[in-house]
Scaffold this motif. Structure first.
Motif, mmCIF file in Angstrom:
data_model
loop_
_atom_site.group_PDB
_atom_site.id
_atom_site.type_symbol
_atom_site.label_atom_id
_atom_site.label_comp_id
_atom_site.label_asym_id
_atom_site.label_seq_id
_atom_site.Cartn_x
_atom_site.Cartn_y
_atom_site.Cartn_z
ATOM 1 N N HIS B 218 0.838 -1.211 0.000
ATOM 2 C CA HIS B 218 0.000 0.000 0.000
ATOM 3 C C HIS B 218 0.869 1.256 0.000
ATOM 4 O O HIS B 218 0.484 2.287 -0.534
ATOM 5 C CB HIS B 218 -0.993 -0.013 1.168
ATOM 6 C CG HIS B 218 -0.429 0.342 2.510
ATOM 7 N ND1 HIS B 218 0.176 -0.559 3.325
ATOM 8 C CD2 HIS B 218 -0.395 1.540 3.156
ATOM 9 C CE1 HIS B 218 0.551 0.047 4.430
ATOM 10 N NE2 HIS B 218 0.223 1.317 4.356
ATOM 11 N N VAL B 219 2.073 1.176 0.590
ATOM 12 C CA VAL B 219 2.954 2.335 0.554
ATOM 13 C C VAL B 219 3.510 2.516 -0.858
ATOM 14 O O VAL B 219 3.608 3.633 -1.367
ATOM 15 C CB VAL B 219 4.084 2.189 1.590
ATOM 16 C CG1 VAL B 219 5.144 3.261 1.397
ATOM 17 C CG2 VAL B 219 3.500 2.261 3.002
ATOM 18 N N ALA B 224 3.308 5.412 -5.945
ATOM 19 C CA ALA B 224 3.012 5.367 -7.368
ATOM 20 C C ALA B 224 1.976 6.415 -7.749
ATOM 21 O O ALA B 224 2.000 6.975 -8.845
ATOM 22 C CB ALA B 224 2.523 3.975 -7.753
ATOM 23 N N TYR B 225 1.066 6.676 -6.811
ATOM 24 C CA TYR B 225 0.074 7.727 -7.067
ATOM 25 C C TYR B 225 0.728 9.095 -7.132
ATOM 26 O O TYR B 225 0.094 10.078 -7.483
ATOM 27 C CB TYR B 225 -0.962 7.757 -5.929
ATOM 28 C CG TYR B 225 -2.122 6.818 -6.162
ATOM 29 C CD1 TYR B 225 -2.840 6.840 -7.357
ATOM 30 C CD2 TYR B 225 -2.532 5.953 -5.160
ATOM 31 C CE1 TYR B 225 -3.904 5.985 -7.554
ATOM 32 C CE2 TYR B 225 -3.598 5.098 -5.341
ATOM 33 C CZ TYR B 225 -4.279 5.112 -6.541
ATOM 34 O OH TYR B 225 -5.336 4.281 -6.728
ATOM 35 N N SER B 229 6.126 12.735 -0.290
ATOM 36 C CA SER B 229 6.710 11.706 0.570
ATOM 37 C C SER B 229 6.289 11.887 2.033
ATOM 38 O O SER B 229 6.185 10.921 2.781
ATOM 39 C CB SER B 229 8.223 11.687 0.425
ATOM 40 O OG SER B 229 8.778 12.795 1.104
ATOM 41 N N TYR B 230 6.040 13.150 2.477
ATOM 42 C CA TYR B 230 5.623 13.289 3.881
ATOM 43 C C TYR B 230 4.252 12.670 4.110
ATOM 44 O O TYR B 230 3.947 12.184 5.184
ATOM 45 C CB TYR B 230 5.683 14.749 4.355
ATOM 46 C CG TYR B 230 4.700 15.689 3.703
ATOM 47 C CD1 TYR B 230 3.426 15.857 4.263
ATOM 48 C CD2 TYR B 230 5.040 16.423 2.570
ATOM 49 C CE1 TYR B 230 2.525 16.726 3.675
ATOM 50 C CE2 TYR B 230 4.139 17.279 1.980
ATOM 51 C CZ TYR B 230 2.882 17.436 2.536
ATOM 52 O OH TYR B 230 1.977 18.281 1.953
ATOM 53 N N VAL B 231 3.413 12.686 3.072
ATOM 54 C CA VAL B 231 2.103 12.032 3.198
ATOM 55 C C VAL B 231 2.286 10.512 3.184
ATOM 56 O O VAL B 231 1.695 9.791 3.992
ATOM 57 C CB VAL B 231 1.148 12.467 2.063
ATOM 58 C CG1 VAL B 231 -0.168 11.698 2.161
ATOM 59 C CG2 VAL B 231 0.895 13.969 2.127
ATOM 60 N N VAL B 232 3.141 10.051 2.292
ATOM 61 C CA VAL B 232 3.386 8.606 2.204
ATOM 62 C C VAL B 232 3.872 8.069 3.550
ATOM 63 O O VAL B 232 3.349 7.105 4.101
ATOM 64 C CB VAL B 232 4.426 8.300 1.101
ATOM 65 C CG1 VAL B 232 4.773 6.818 1.125
ATOM 66 C CG2 VAL B 232 3.892 8.721 -0.246
ATOM 67 N N HIS B 236 0.532 7.037 5.572
ATOM 68 C CA HIS B 236 0.343 5.636 5.181
ATOM 69 C C HIS B 236 1.318 4.675 5.845
ATOM 70 O O HIS B 236 0.907 3.651 6.380
ATOM 71 C CB HIS B 236 0.387 5.521 3.658
ATOM 72 C CG HIS B 236 -0.694 6.308 3.005
ATOM 73 N ND1 HIS B 236 -2.000 5.896 3.007
ATOM 74 C CD2 HIS B 236 -0.677 7.517 2.377
ATOM 75 C CE1 HIS B 236 -2.742 6.806 2.395
ATOM 76 N NE2 HIS B 236 -1.961 7.809 2.009
ATOM 77 N N ALA B 237 2.589 5.008 5.832
ATOM 78 C CA ALA B 237 3.569 4.075 6.404
ATOM 79 C C ALA B 237 3.473 4.033 7.928
ATOM 80 O O ALA B 237 3.374 2.975 8.536
ATOM 81 C CB ALA B 237 4.978 4.461 5.968
#
Lengths: 331, 320
Positions: B218-219, B224-225, B229-232, B236-237
């Motif tokens: 999912h990360v 890929a979307y 990176s701060y949101v990722v 999410h992570a």
């Protein structure tokens, strides 16, 4: 809480502190200098030491013996070791033939290096004893003391050997058993004693016993040669020590020593009202006890406290009682 | 990809409420079993609260036993205790005669909660931050520093840290009180002592979980979307990475908030951490029972919170 004392209880939080505030209605309130006293419980003596060093507490009523050397080196006059109303002694079973002669018992006493025991074994928490009644009791005055208190240990060993010879005990012929209850310091004391006795040609073995049965064993006239015992006075009076060895006191007369003169003196003292005359009689009794030596006094107990330089009015005393109403704090 | 916000929305409804209710209902028998076992276990221990070095007069002993119901059979005492407990009465303390057990907790518990709560919050924020940082800079000096310090922090026990802190900051430097309780200054050293090992543990947990999460599908999808990176990482992570920390926090929070014997003893803090040991050694039956009840409640409540949080963080978890 209603009180007519110098202080009133203000607050008590378990594990935190008891706060006492000066009682304005106290008859001598004008002379009570400290307004609030906090009594703080410490489970760990080292914690009290740290807070004392940080200047957060003015006095600790107990010491961490493991840090005795450190405190001696760093705290100077703030470390107080004061004689306490207690004595550590060795009962000798006088009924046994090998120990029946007072000269033998006296020789054993002479050979004991009390300074070594007090300073090295007990790290300065005990004080060398040369009498059975601890010093510092108000209505007793000067103690009866052992005559060789001031002599050098080497001279005393020579005198002890001479005394043994006089009593017909050849070097190496006497073997005794040293018995003690479980306890690191008791064990070390007995080990040191064993070495000291060897110096005058007495052999010894050490026997350890569990604490619960130990005192009962002595009370029940157990088959021992020499043991250790301690006595802490209930109140500050020589009679409270000397009564232990009256012939009829089977509960505490572990040596089972019987001496009519001693009993007579104790009786006489009990019937004497004049306090000085009574003290003289009791001193006579103590002198007799030390001469006959059914017990060998070796150490006095002591009380240890930390007292800040800023806290005035703290007087060392045998009861180790210190009223804050007599104290003041220097800013 | 299903957004976590939507998952939460579906859960806040009836299912959620019923679940919490069910868990609370389940807590009652759990607590009952704990109380029962503890009650009989402490009575099995030899000795009693009135056994002293110098034995009491038999008549006084009898009176005491009658006053505390010790003359009744054990099962009756147990029923009396349960009855009182149901009314929130934990009984009198046997060793601290001036206080009831409820009194002791009323004064001690807030202290322990304050101390443990602050330590826990600090440990959580700092630990997660350090752990995530180490994971993002894996195999760089930052990572080595964090892992090294954390390992070091875990290996040093509190009974070493506490006196060293007290000695250094209290006695030698004189910056903070060496012990005691009352002002915020008194709290700094005990909180630091409590928080440090937790920071270490949480940092390690977060680091491991974050490294794993960064490699997960999912990360990678989020990356890929083209999400920043701060949101990722932050959304999410970390959301996945925090799961092991959350499950670790349940029992830890209960333990920290109910006080630490070591820290309270060394710093002289009037919390409840010491009561368990003092009560057990003094055969203070009611005090031991009180501590058991309080700690059990904390453990139950925090485990419940953890489970609820879990479902919120991981939508795959369902309340069945």
């Amino acid at each position: 809480m209603v009180t007519n004392g110098a202080y009133m209880l203000e607050n008590f939080t378990p594990n935190d502190k008891i706060t006492m505030r000066k009682n304005p209605h106290f008859h001598d309130a004008d002379n009570v200098k400290i307004d609030v006293v906090n009594f703080i419980p410490f489970e760990d003596r080292a914690t009290c030491l740290r807070r004392f060093e940080a200047g957060e507490v003015h006095s600790c009523s107990d010491l961490d013996n493991q840090q005795m050397d450190y405190m001696k080196a760093n705290l100077g006059e703030q470390l107080r070791i004061a004689p306490y109303l207690g004595v550590y002694y060795l009962p000798v079973k006088v009924k046994k033939e090998k120990l029946a002669d007072p000269r033998v018992r006296q020789a054993i006493s002479m050979a004991i290096d009390r300074e070594f025991l007090a300073d090295e074994i007990w790290r300065g928490t005990m004080i060398p004893a040369w009498s059975f009644v601890p010093p510092g009791i108000g209505n007793y005055g000067e103690n009866a003391t052992l005559p060789y208190a001031e002599d050098d240990i080497l001279d005393r060993e020579d005198a002890a050997k001479a005394l043994l010879e006089e009593a017909g005990v050849a070097e190496g012929s006497l073997s005794i058993e040293l018995r003690h209850n479980t306890g690191e310091n008791h064990k070390n004391t007995m080990t040191a004693l064993s070495d000291m006795l060897k110096n005058i040609g007495i052999n010894s073995t050490i026997v350890e016993m569990e604490g619960t049965g130990y005192f009962d064993y002595m009370k029940q006239d157990g088959d021992f040669d020499m043991t250790r015992a301690g006595w802490i006075g209930d109140y500050s009076d020589p009679q409270n020590f000397l009564f232990l060895f009256e012939s009829e006191n089977l509960g505490f007369n572990y040596p089972r020593w019987e001496n009519a003169d001693y009993d007579a003196l104790m009786d006489k003292a009990a019937g004497t009202i004049d306090i000085d005359a009574r003290a003289e009689i009791l001193k006579e009794a103590e002198a007799l006890l030390l001469e006959e030596m059914p017990i060998i006094p070796i150490l006095y107990y002591s009380s240890g406290s930390l007292v800040s330089d800023k806290l005035n009015g703290w007087e060392d005393n045998v009861m180790n009682v210190h009223g804050t109403r007599w104290m003041s704090i220097e800013q | 990809m299903r957004g976590p916000g939507r998952a939460w929305a579906t859960l806040t409804g009836q299912a959620m409420f019923a679940y919490v209710l069910r868990r609370f209902a389940g807590a009652v028998p759990t607590l009952f079993i704990i109380v029962t076992i503890a009650f009989f276990m402490i009575r099995l221990a030899p000795g009693g609260p009135f056994d002293l070095e110098r034995p009491l007069d038999p008549l006084i002993m009898k009176n005491l036993e009658r006053a505390y119901n010790f003359d009744k059979p054990l099962w009756q005492q147990y029923l009396i205790y349960l009855g009182n407990l149901a009314q929130g009465d934990l009984g009198p303390s046997f060793t601290r005669r001036d206080f009831s057990v409820v009194d002791l907790f009323r004064t001690g518990l807030p202290v322990s909660i304050q101390l443990g709560g602050i330590a826990l919050s600090i440990a959580l924020v700092v630990g997660v931050f350090l752990g995530a940082l180490a994971a993002l800079r894996q195999n760089t000096w930052v990572d080595y520093m964090v892992v090294g310090t954390a390992t070091f922090g875990i290996t040093i026990p509190t009974f070493v840290i506490a006196p060293v802190f007290s000695l250094f900051f209290g006695v030698m430097m004189g910056w903070l009180p060496a012990g005691g309780w009352g002002t915020w200054q008194h709290m700094v050293l005990p909180i630091a002592t409590l928080a440090l090992p937790q920071i270490a543990i949480i940092a390690r947990l977060t680091r491991g979980a974050t490294i794993e999460a960064l490699r997960s599908n999912h990360v990678r999808t989020a990356r890929a979307y083209g999400l920043p990176s701060y949101v990722v990482v932050g959304v999410h992570a970390l959301r996945a990475a925090i799961l092991p920390v959350v499950s670790y926090l349940g029992p830890t929070a209960a333990a920290l908030l109910t006080g630490s014997v070591v820290v309270e003893t060394i710093f002289g803090i009037p919390g409840i951490g010491r009561y368990f040991v003092q009560g057990a050694l003094g055969r203070d039956y009611t005090l031991v029972m009180g501590t058991v009840v309080v700690i059990a409640c904390f453990v139950i409540v925090f485990n419940l919170i953890v489970d609820v949080l879990y479902a919120w963080l991981d939508p795959r978890v369902r309340y069945d």
